[in-house]
Structures are given as structure tokens and as C-alpha cells.
Enzyme design. Structure first.
Site, mmCIF file in Angstrom:
data_model
loop_
_atom_site.group_PDB
_atom_site.id
_atom_site.type_symbol
_atom_site.label_atom_id
_atom_site.label_comp_id
_atom_site.label_asym_id
_atom_site.label_seq_id
_atom_site.Cartn_x
_atom_site.Cartn_y
_atom_site.Cartn_z
ATOM 1 N N ASP A 114 1.009 -1.237 0.469
ATOM 2 C CA ASP A 114 0.194 -0.148 -0.683
ATOM 3 C C ASP A 114 0.981 1.173 -0.089
ATOM 4 O OD1 ASP A 114 -1.964 1.688 0.659
ATOM 5 O OD2 ASP A 114 -3.557 0.246 1.199
ATOM 6 N N ASP A 216 -3.003 4.635 -2.232
ATOM 7 C CA ASP A 216 -3.963 5.045 -1.403
ATOM 8 C C ASP A 216 -5.000 6.545 -2.347
ATOM 9 O OD1 ASP A 216 -5.624 4.881 1.461
ATOM 10 O OD2 ASP A 216 -4.551 6.910 1.778
ATOM 11 N N HIS A 342 -11.433 -2.698 3.743
ATOM 12 C CA HIS A 342 -11.121 -2.260 5.072
ATOM 13 C C HIS A 342 -11.796 -1.018 6.021
ATOM 14 C CE1 HIS A 342 -8.344 -0.098 2.403
ATOM 15 N NE2 HIS A 342 -8.116 0.489 3.956
ATOM 16 N N ASP A 343 -12.484 -0.439 4.688
ATOM 17 C CA ASP A 343 -13.294 1.034 5.204
ATOM 18 C C ASP A 343 -14.344 0.649 4.925
ATOM 19 O OD1 ASP A 343 -10.605 2.511 4.907
ATOM 20 O OD2 ASP A 343 -10.375 2.579 3.042
HETATM 21 C C1 GLC Z 1 -7.457 5.045 2.388
HETATM 22 C C2 GLC Z 1 -7.791 4.506 3.119
HETATM 23 C C3 GLC Z 1 -8.468 4.462 4.506
HETATM 24 C C4 GLC Z 1 -7.036 5.941 5.676
HETATM 25 C C5 GLC Z 1 -7.918 6.724 4.372
HETATM 26 C C6 GLC Z 1 -6.843 8.034 4.830
HETATM 27 O O1 GLC Z 1 -9.418 6.186 2.188
HETATM 28 O O2 GLC Z 1 -8.488 3.369 2.880
HETATM 29 O O3 GLC Z 1 -8.159 3.232 5.545
HETATM 30 O O4 GLC Z 1 -8.369 5.625 6.006
HETATM 31 O O5 GLC Z 1 -7.267 6.551 2.996
HETATM 32 O O6 GLC Z 1 -5.676 7.411 4.613
#
Ligand code: GLC
Ligand code: CA
Length: 546
Positions: A114, A216, A342-343
Site C-alpha cells: 500500500d 491510497d 477495510h473501509d
Molecule cells: C484510504 C484508506 C483508509 C484511510 C484513508 C486515509 O481511504 O483506505 O483506510 O483511512 O485512505 O489514508
């Protein structure tokens, strides 16, 4: 050793027919803190993942995307990076990462990391230095702006995690931009030095043999140079945009982001073997999504489709998104589909309402559409979200907004390997960093022993994909189907029919044989023209030769 997810760089040795893992394979997202704990501290780690490669190889996975692995104060669980070229001590060491990459490669599994380029942690040495004074050498690595005459923030931009996106830095009298937490200052991608610094980060990891990156919030990195206000949402906007109240037109989604993506694609393509770029392109309409594939495949290989993620598990809604993709996708670009992350939460809960029949249909859909499926660890078990107490949430979004429905902890709980104490995830006496769900109700060992389980369904669908090119590279064509059902053809020899409704339905299908049904009792059944499907039942049909 690098597992080639792409064709080699030299054209003469890239057979056009060769299997290309990022297009033909199944990719699998691992939340490293929650997959397997090798040292009994209750936190999953890289050695733990290495120890569970058997499961992933058996399942038929081609590549892993690991959620952030870099050192971080964990304000946002790794998405606040303090050092881009190292490993978080909770997860292990660089040697452990090298060992994982090598062991995965031996099984033909690539590893994607990531990459978080939109912002750093406020503990990153760049920001620490940038905050030390207006003349600091790294000052311009971040987005600073003077207060408005009334002392307020420079514009109306809102943080994705609630409140203004600007934080006043009192010692230097300027605001800095944070599209997420105040401890996640946004980088200034207009600065050529930031671009050069990230080129080095990409090269660093590519040299260590990683197969690519998931990037990301990759649509967000460049902001409007003039910092213009975001406009108000309008009734035509996606419900999630209306909920925010603003269209993020100037705070993100700027056209100049494509220059950066082309630059990274150039770096990825210059490697041997070529590396793969997957973007978290969080835009909620297809016309905004497609440009991330670039012109003639010169940006992302795969651009996550959040319109699909956020559609209901409903035949008409999902079919509309997929038909839109089929119509709008540029050139030879390739779709990507996912139901959990995960979101957003786990598909078993958010799509299927914890009804296993519906989860089976969703998994069959993901594994048979024309596009690369991403499974989230636990999807292969139809693992549900775990209802955790929002009062003790570790997720900063739940804490900051006080909104229990935004607690992302529920979909980040440890992988249930067995029903023993510790769940096969950690030792019997260790306390996992997030609580398990019902271990007895859902675990890998029990499902491995049961040929009728969701785990075997996923395994068998992946095996079928590997066996028949029609199910990977074959074309997609919608077949007519009654309301509540969705049917399509893949290539010459396959058709899929899903009853996504709670009523029994009759679906017209080409004659053939059911290769796999979500209701496994129907595997192998011959079908001639018309097929009755019970509530929430799907089938993959191998069409009889003419
Ligand atoms: C992306 C990630 C999330 C994170 C956000 C800020 O959306 O998937 O988990 O909180 O970025 O980095
Ligand atoms: Ca551990």
C-alpha cells in the site's frame, strides 16, 4: 525473485496468450495486523502471513495486497506513514518482508504494498522539519496557506473524517491542509521535490521485488493550485456526495493527477518484470473513473470501482454498473470488482445482511464477471463484520465523528483460522488487538473440512476460472432475465445466472451443464433452455457445444 503479474518488458518474449495475473488472476487483500500473529503479541505480522501461504495457494490466489506495512504512529492504522522505506516494528522487519515476498514468489503469488502518497504522518521527518519555520527546507512539501482576514481557514474544504480540512499551525501562523486527520498533513504534489522523493520510494520497493502498489486515495493527491472553494453537492450527485454536502472538485480530483500517474506507470513499466499499479480511485461516477486508466494504458492497471462497491446487492443496480463499465472502459483497459475492504465493510454483512445464501451469490458474481476480483481476507468464509462496541473503537473515524456506523474496526477483526482459544490467529492466552467474532460459527478449519462450505465454493470457482479462459478473458454479454435475476454470458462456453431476489424465479439460459451452483446440490445438473432458481441461488453453466 519477482512474481511477474505482468508480461516481461521485452516485447519479443511476451506471448500474447500468456496468463497475466493482474487481469486473469484473483487478488486478495490482507489487513496485516489481523491475518496471523507469529509471535504471540496479539498483532498479526509478516511472518504470520508467511506461515499461512498454504491457505492462499490452495485457494488459488495470484497476488496479495497488504494494507500499510510502513512505520506509523497508527493514528489511522498505518495510513499515517512516518517512513516510506521501512517496515512497522509491530509487523516485523525488512528482512521479514523480503522473506515473505520470496516465499510467496515460490508459490507464484505476488505481493503488492500500500502506497500512501496523499499525506504523511505529522511524525514524518519531512513534516517535523516543515513545521519548524516558514523557511524550513521541507516547508513546501506540504500545503500551507494563510488564514482568511477573519482568521478562518483558507477555504471551505472539508476533511473526509469530519470538520474543516485545515489545521491552524500556531507557531508559524499558517494553516496546513489535512484531507483526513490533522495528524495526516497532505503533501504538496505541485512540488517537483515531492515527486522525486516518491520516485525513489517506488524504486526502493520495486528493487526489493514487490509486484506493485495499491495507491491510497490516488485521485486526491493534487489540489487546486488556487485553493478554490469546493461547490455544493447537487441533487444529481451520488448519495454519498450529497451526504458530505460538497463535491470534492478542487480539494481533489484535479486533472493534473494524471501527470503523476503517468510518471509512476513509466517507472512501473521500466521494471523487469513490469510492475502493477492499482488505485483507490474513490470517485462515484464512471465518467470520472475511466480517465484513471489513462490514454492507451499509460496510468493505472486497475482502478477500484466504488460505484460498484456502494451499489446494493441487487440485480438491476449491479447490472447497470457493469454494463456502464463495459460500455465506457477505454481500449484494452480492464475492470476490477470488489465487495469488501477495510473501509467499506465486509460483503457478508453490508451486501448480504448476514444471509449466507446472498453472500454466495455475491462471491459467484465477483468471481465470474469480466474483470479482476479482489477478495478481502475472510470473504472466502463469508466472514461477517463483528459488532464491536463503538465506545472503545480504535478507528479514528468512529472516535472523531462519534458515528457508530462509521466504525471500521468491525471489518478489521482477526482472521478466524480455528475455533480454539486464540482462533489459530494468535496464542491461546494472547489478547488479539481487536476481538474475534463467533469463532465456532465461522472458521477456516471447519470450512475446509466441509465440501459444502463457502470456502469450498470460492475455491471451486477460482479453480474453474483457472481452467477456462472464457471465465477470465472471455467477453461479457448480458442475457435477458426476469426482474430480480441477472444473467450473462462469458465468451463462447459459459453463462452465469444469479437469482438475487428472495423469490423463486425462472431464467432462460443456454443449454448445458451446471459447473458450479451456490447450492452445491445442483452441481452437475443438466439444463436445457429454462432454469428454475430458488431464492438467492446462482449457477455457472458450461454451455453445451453446438
Ligand atoms: C484510504 C484508506 C483508509 C484511510 C484513508 C486515509 O481511504 O483506505 O483506510 O483511512 O485512505 O489514508
Ligand atoms: Ca505479532
Amino acid at each position: 525473485m519477482v512474481t511477474p503479474l505482468s508480461s516481461p518488458r521485452c516485447v519479443s518474449c511476451s506471448a500474447m496468450t500468456a496468463r497475466t495475473a493482474w487481469r486473469d488472476g484473483v487478488l486478495y487483500q490482507i489487513y496485516p495486523r489481523s491475518f496471523a500473529d507469529s509471535n504471540g503479541d496479539g498483532i498479526g505480522d509478516l511472518r504470520g502471513i508467511l506461515g499461512r501461504l498454504d491457505h492462499l495457494e490452495w485457494l488459488g490466489i495470484d497476488a496479495l495486497w497488504l494494507n500499510p506495512t510502513m512505520p506509523s504512529p497508527n493514528d489511522d492504522w498505518g495510513y499515517d506513514v512516518a517512513d516510506y522505506c521501512a517496515v512497522h516494528p509491530d509487523l516485523g522487519t525488512l528482512d521479514d518482508l523480503d522473506a515473505l515476498v520470496a516465499a510467496a514468489a515460490e508459490r507464484g503469488i505476488g505481493v503488492l504494498l500500500d502506497l500512501v502518497p496523499n499525506h504523511t504522518s505529522d511524525q514524518h521527518e519531512w513534516f517535523v522539519e516543515a513545521a519548524s519555520g516558514r523557511d524550513a527546507p521541507h516547508r513546501d512539501f506540504y500545503v500551507w496557506a494563510d488564514p482568511r482576514p477573519d482568521g478562518g481557514p483558507p477555504n471551505n474544504w472539508l476533511s473526509n473524517f469530519g470538520g474543516s480540512a485545515w489545521q491552524l499551525h500556531e507557531p508559524t501562523g499558517q494553516f496546513y491542509l489535512n484531507n483526513f486527520l490533522p495528524s495526516q498533513p497532505d503533501l504538496n504534489w505541485w512540488n517537483e521535490d515531492v515527486r522525486a522523493a516518491f520516485d525513489e520510494v517506488l524504486e526502493f520497493w520495486f528493487a526489493r521485488g514487490i509486484a506493485g502498489f495499491r495507491i491510497d486515495v490516488c485521485h486526491a493527491i493534487i489540489k487546486d493550485r488556487e485553493l478554490r472553494d469546493d461547490p455544493a453537492a447537487t441533487p444529481e450527485d451520488h448519495p454519498l456526495i450529497r451526504e458530505r454536502g460538497h463535491k470534492q472538485m478542487f480539494s481533489m480530483n484535479r486533472p493534473e493527477v494524471h501527470d503523476v500517474l503517468r510518471r509512476w506507470r513509466g517507472i512501473a513499466d521500466a521494471q523487469d518484470p513490469r510492475r502493477v499499479l492499482v488505485g483507490e480511485t474513490y470517485v462515484l461516477d464512471l465518467d470520472s473513473l475511466m480517465p484513471y486508466y489513462g490514454q492507451g494504458e499509460d496510468e493505472l492497471h486497475l482502478a477500484f470501482n466504488f460505484l460498484f462497491v456502494h451499489a446494493e446487492l441487487d440485480a438491476e443496480a449491479l447490472r447497470a454498473v457493469v454494463e456502464g463499465v463495459e460500455q465506457k472502459l477505454p481500449g484494452a483497459s480492464w475492470p476490477v470488482y470488489t465487495g469488501s475492504n477495510h473501509d467499506a465493510g465486509r460483503l457478508m454483512t453490508r451486501w448480504a445482511g448476514d444471509d449466507e445464501r446472498r453472500a454466495r451469490v455475491a462471491l459467484m458474481m465477483l468471481l465470474t464477471l469480466r474483470g479482476t476480483p479482489f477478495l478481502y481476507y475472510g470473504d472466502e468464509l463469508a466472514l461477517p463484520d463483528v459488532p464491536l462496541d463503538p465506545a472503545t473503537a480504535l478507528d479514528p473515524v468512529a472516535r472523531r465523528t462519534g458515528d457508530a456506523s462509521r466504525n471500521r474496526d468491525v471489518c478489521r477483526t482477526p482472521m478466524p483460522w480455528t475455533d480454539e482459544p486464540g482462533g489459530g490467529f494468535t496464542t491461546a492466552d494472547a489478547k488479539p488487538w481487536l476481538a474475534f467474532g463467533d469463532l465456532a460459527a465461522c472458521n477456516v478449519a471447519a470450512q475446509r473440512a466441509d465440501p459444502g462450505s463457502v470456502l469450498h465454493l470460492v475455491h471451486d470457482l477460482i479453480a474453474l476460472r483457472r481452467e477456462h479462459a472464457d471465465l477470465t478473458s472471455g467477453s461479457y454479454a448480458t442475457l435477458p432475465a426476469a426482474a430480480g435475476a441477472w444473467a450473462w454470458r462469458r465468451g463462447e462456453r459459459f453463462a452465469v445466472a444469479l437469482n438475487m431476489s428472495g423469490a423463486e424465479l425462472e431464467v432462460d439460459v443456454p443449454a448445458g451443464r451446471i459447473a458450479v451452483a451456490t447450492d452445491r446440490a445442483r452441481d452437475g445438473e443438466c439444463v436445457a433452455g429454462s432454469l428454475r432458481l430458488g431464492p438467492y441461488v446462482g449457477v455457472v453453466i458450461e454451455i453445451a457445444p453446438e
